[in-house]
Design a protein around this motif. Structure first.
Motif: not given
Length: 65
Positions: A2-3, A38-39, A57-61
Motif C-alpha cells: 500500500n502507499n 503495481y509495486n 517509509e512515509e510514502v510506501f507501507i
C-alpha cells in the motif's frame, strides 16, 4: 504494498499526470500504484518520495506476509 501517493498528491493539488511527468513515468503507472496493482521499483519509490519531501517509509507501507 500500500502507499499514500493519492493522499499526498491531493494535499498539494497535483494531477496524476503532473506527478507522472515529475518522476518520469506514465500516468497509467501512477494509477496502478495508487490502486495497489503495481509495486514501485526502488528507484521509482525513491523518486516519488523525494518529490513529496518524504522518506520511502512515509510514502510506501510495507506489510510482511
Amino acid at each position: 504494498m500500500n502507499n499514500k501517493i493519492k493522499d499526498l498528491r491531493k494535499e498539494i493539488s497535483i494531477t496524476q499526470d503532473e506527478l507522472a511527468n515529475a518522476v518520469d513515468v506514465t500516468r497509467q503507472t501512477i494509477i496502478s500504484l495508487e490502486n495497489g496493482k503495481y509495486n514501485a521499483s526502488l528507484q521509482l519509490a525513491y523518486k516519488i518520495s523525494k518529490y513529496f519531501g518524504k522518506t520511502i517509509e512515509e510514502v510506501f507501507i510495507f506489510e510482511e506476509e
